[in-house]
Design a protein around this motif. Structure first.
Motif, PDB file in Angstrom:
ATOM      1  N   TRP A 301       0.292  -0.506  -0.260  1.00  0.00           N
ATOM      2  CA  TRP A 301      -0.261  -0.153   0.257  1.00  0.00           C
ATOM      3  C   TRP A 301       1.050   1.441  -0.145  1.00  0.00           C
ATOM      4  O   TRP A 301       0.731   2.017   1.008  1.00  0.00           O
ATOM      5  N   GLN A 302       2.161   1.717  -1.095  1.00  0.00           N
ATOM      6  CA  GLN A 302       2.744   2.365  -0.613  1.00  0.00           C
ATOM      7  C   GLN A 302       2.393   3.862  -2.204  1.00  0.00           C
ATOM      8  O   GLN A 302       1.555   3.506  -3.086  1.00  0.00           O
ATOM      9  N   LEU A 303       2.159   4.635  -1.609  1.00  0.00           N
ATOM     10  CA  LEU A 303       1.740   6.332  -1.464  1.00  0.00           C
ATOM     11  C   LEU A 303       3.694   6.762  -2.953  1.00  0.00           C
ATOM     12  O   LEU A 303       4.222   6.729  -2.197  1.00  0.00           O
ATOM     13  N   LEU A 304       2.736   6.435  -4.383  1.00  0.00           N
ATOM     14  CA  LEU A 304       3.465   6.500  -5.148  1.00  0.00           C
ATOM     15  C   LEU A 304       4.333   8.239  -5.801  1.00  0.00           C
ATOM     16  O   LEU A 304       4.943   8.874  -5.864  1.00  0.00           O
ATOM     17  N   GLN A 305       2.187   9.265  -5.457  1.00  0.00           N
ATOM     18  CA  GLN A 305       2.755  10.114  -6.176  1.00  0.00           C
ATOM     19  C   GLN A 305       0.952  10.743  -5.692  1.00  0.00           C
ATOM     20  O   GLN A 305      -0.074   9.715  -5.380  1.00  0.00           O
ATOM     21  N   GLN A 306       1.188  11.980  -5.614  1.00  0.00           N
ATOM     22  CA  GLN A 306      -0.516  12.836  -5.139  1.00  0.00           C
ATOM     23  C   GLN A 306      -0.508  13.785  -6.217  1.00  0.00           C
ATOM     24  O   GLN A 306       0.295  13.686  -7.068  1.00  0.00           O
ATOM     25  N   LYS A 307      -2.018  13.636  -6.821  1.00  0.00           N
ATOM     26  CA  LYS A 307      -2.663  14.709  -7.789  1.00  0.00           C
ATOM     27  C   LYS A 307      -1.838  14.480  -8.865  1.00  0.00           C
ATOM     28  O   LYS A 307      -1.058  14.633  -9.632  1.00  0.00           O
ATOM     29  N   PRO A 308      -2.791  13.381  -9.483  1.00  0.00           N
ATOM     30  CA  PRO A 308      -3.999  12.455  -9.099  1.00  0.00           C
ATOM     31  C   PRO A 308      -3.013  11.636  -7.811  1.00  0.00           C
ATOM     32  O   PRO A 308      -1.358  10.847  -8.210  1.00  0.00           O
ATOM     33  N   LYS A 309      -3.116  11.024  -6.662  1.00  0.00           N
ATOM     34  CA  LYS A 309      -2.660   9.629  -6.426  1.00  0.00           C
ATOM     35  C   LYS A 309      -2.464   9.045  -6.528  1.00  0.00           C
ATOM     36  O   LYS A 309      -3.678   8.241  -7.497  1.00  0.00           O
ATOM     37  N   ILE A 310      -1.602   7.956  -6.823  1.00  0.00           N
ATOM     38  CA  ILE A 310      -0.530   6.539  -7.161  1.00  0.00           C
ATOM     39  C   ILE A 310      -0.633   5.627  -5.794  1.00  0.00           C
ATOM     40  O   ILE A 310       0.320   6.615  -5.449  1.00  0.00           O
ATOM     41  N   ILE A 402      -1.959   8.022 -16.235  1.00  0.00           N
ATOM     42  CA  ILE A 402      -1.226   9.219 -15.284  1.00  0.00           C
ATOM     43  C   ILE A 402      -1.935  10.585 -17.089  1.00  0.00           C
ATOM     44  O   ILE A 402      -2.515  11.558 -16.156  1.00  0.00           O
ATOM     45  N   LYS A 403      -1.870   9.794 -17.616  1.00  0.00           N
ATOM     46  CA  LYS A 403      -2.484  11.344 -18.887  1.00  0.00           C
ATOM     47  C   LYS A 403      -4.351  10.967 -19.118  1.00  0.00           C
ATOM     48  O   LYS A 403      -4.105  12.334 -18.683  1.00  0.00           O
ATOM     49  N   ASN A 404      -4.498  10.571 -18.504  1.00  0.00           N
ATOM     50  CA  ASN A 404      -5.805   9.962 -18.434  1.00  0.00           C
ATOM     51  C   ASN A 404      -6.734  10.743 -16.955  1.00  0.00           C
ATOM     52  O   ASN A 404      -8.009  11.750 -17.334  1.00  0.00           O
ATOM     53  N   ALA A 405      -5.621  11.122 -16.024  1.00  0.00           N
ATOM     54  CA  ALA A 405      -6.270  10.896 -14.934  1.00  0.00           C
ATOM     55  C   ALA A 405      -6.679  12.737 -14.712  1.00  0.00           C
ATOM     56  O   ALA A 405      -4.763  13.597 -14.786  1.00  0.00           O
ATOM     57  N   ASP A 406      -7.161  13.064 -13.531  1.00  0.00           N
ATOM     58  CA  ASP A 406      -7.372  14.182 -12.945  1.00  0.00           C
ATOM     59  C   ASP A 406      -6.537  13.828 -11.758  1.00  0.00           C
ATOM     60  O   ASP A 406      -6.859  13.296 -11.115  1.00  0.00           O
ATOM     61  N   GLU A 407      -6.790  15.687 -11.762  1.00  0.00           N
ATOM     62  CA  GLU A 407      -6.303  15.897  -9.851  1.00  0.00           C
ATOM     63  C   GLU A 407      -6.780  15.249  -9.147  1.00  0.00           C
ATOM     64  O   GLU A 407      -5.864  14.686  -7.487  1.00  0.00           O
TER      65      GLU A 407
END
Length: 428
Positions: A301-310, A402-407
């Motif tokens: 359950w590793q958080l890789l990025q915020q906005k968008p949350k990955i 990532i390209k398709n996702a909103d923040e």
């Protein structure tokens, strides 16, 4: 040989189950015993703790190593598979094995081990045991590879055995029922050695463990009975656990499964104290709160990025993915994007029904031979109401998501440790 040439040799000459699957699996301990004799039984020079289970054994091993490190012990940690660096498998106090030792070990002993025709796992296990002896560790936490009874690591006699849980996985090798799988995992229980069972499972599974322990006069503790008052509160991406003995344990790992792992760990700590280890209370708190920093654990359950949350997670079977899918339901987002791939030998019929139908899928294939074809996965998923496009690489799938996702969207990457392994370098 250089380090890179050595790794190529090990991967190509010693079949690795994680990468190619069934063809690399070797039944029995014969090779391990021969290798152990060649290297002089290095694991006898320090105490060991043996960890098995369908899921959670990696997190449990890392958490236990972190607690023991913070207690002042020099701790070896052997786990598998690795995600981005082979040396993740073999650590001492969180530091990965030295590259020069990997090269020298292979060069020095090649003439002796080649006639044995060991698997990748059998040989790298002995590499770990020898490294721990060279590093003069006090204790080594040893995670099984597959099963227990016939797992290569089952040549050790530990001071404590831990079995986290039993689920349906690797059924071709371990059996197709929970009691049969439990019987294989229970094979790590040794004469007179205490054992902790993380989750009882059903009555048949519990009976397997009780009978095996009784036959070997092995004291047995069930974590659900020992720690029956644990409560958990979310604090951002972390958990705060409370018990009668421990107040406000902050856990750096945020997955739902960590509540079960915490019971297992606290039960194990109590038993280790009983057999003579000195484990201060503050070491328990620090081990939980700094496990990633102390041991380098990734992919839970590793958080890789915020906005968008990955978020990524290595859960790869029904037992593990059930918790992960429940946790996804607790997240807030506008749209869920699922970058998803599986190993070809996993039970898709039990996994695909668990996945959220409202998500947008990016079916993909990891860069290992064992990976499931992304087109086949896409076609089978469609029968369960899961729709999306397919991508020939994890990097391509992640980039498109990532390209398709909103923040305010959420991207989840998972289904296989190999998918996570391919994704992690994209965020380093």
């Amino acid at each position: 040989m250089t380090y890179e040439e050595t790794l190529d040799y090990l991967y190509n000459q010693m079949p690795e189950y994680q990468r190619i699957g069934e063809r690399a699996y070797k039944v029995g301990l014969d090779n391990s015993l021969v290798l152990d004799n060649i290297f002089g039984h290095p694991h006898r020079h320090y105490k060991t703790i043996h960890v098995a289970g369908t899921n959670g054994k990696g997190s449990t091993s890392h958490l236990l190593a972190a607690i023991l490190q913070e207690s002042g012990y020099r701790v070896g940690l052997y786990t598998s598979p690795h995600l981005t660096d082979f040396r993740e498998r073999i650590r001492v106090n969180g530091e990965m094995i030295d590259k020069n030792f990997v090269v020298d070990f292979t060069k020095k002993y090649r003439v002796q081990f080649e006639p044995v025709m060991p698997s990748f796992f059998e040989l790298t296990m002995e590499m770990a045991f020898l490294w721990f002896a060279h590093q003069k560790v006090d204790i080594a936490v040893i995670e099984t590879g597959l099963g227990g009874r016939l797992d290569s690591t089952n040549i050790i006699t530990p001071m404590l055995s831990i079995i986290t849980n039993i689920g349906l996985d690797h059924m071709k090798f371990l059996g197709d029922t929970l009691p049969l799988i439990a019987t294989e995992k229970a094979g790590i229980i040794k004469q007179g050695v205490p054992v902790v069972i993380g989750e009882k499972g059903n009555q048949e599974v519990e009976r397997v463990f009780r009978d095996k322990a009784a036959s070997l006069q092995a004291p047995i503790r069930f974590a659900e009975e020992e720690i029956n008052d644990l409560s958990a509160v979310r604090a951002g991406s972390r958990w705060i656990f409370h018990t009668r003995e421990y107040h406000s344990i902050i856990c750096e790992l945020g997955g739902f499964a960590q509540q079960k792992n915490a019971r297992t760990l606290l039960t194990a700590v109590a038993l280790l104290r009983e057999v003579g280890l000195v484990i201060p209370r503050d070491a328990v708190y620090r081990g939980f709160s700094q496990v990633i920093t102390l041991t380098g654990l990734q992919g839970r359950w590793q958080l890789l990025q915020q906005k968008p949350k990955i978020i990524c997670d290595i859960a790869h079977n029904e037992h593990g993915l059930r918790d992960v899918m429940e946790q996804l339901k607790s997240e807030q987002y506008n749209q869920l994007h699922m970058v998803f791939g599986m190993a070809s030998d996993k039970d898709r019929e039990s996994v695909l029904p668990l996945l959220p139908k409202e998500a947008r899928y990016y079916f993909t294939r990891a860069s290992v031979e064992r990976a499931l074809d992304e087109q086949l996965l896409q076609e089978e998923a469609r029968a369960y109401g899961l729709t999306g496009e397919r991508y020939g690489s994890v990097a391509q799938a992640v980039a498109t998501a990532i390209k398709n996702a909103d923040e305010n969207d959420l991207i989840f990457i998972g289904g296989s440790s190999f998918v996570v392994a391919d994704a992690l370098p994209l965020f380093s």
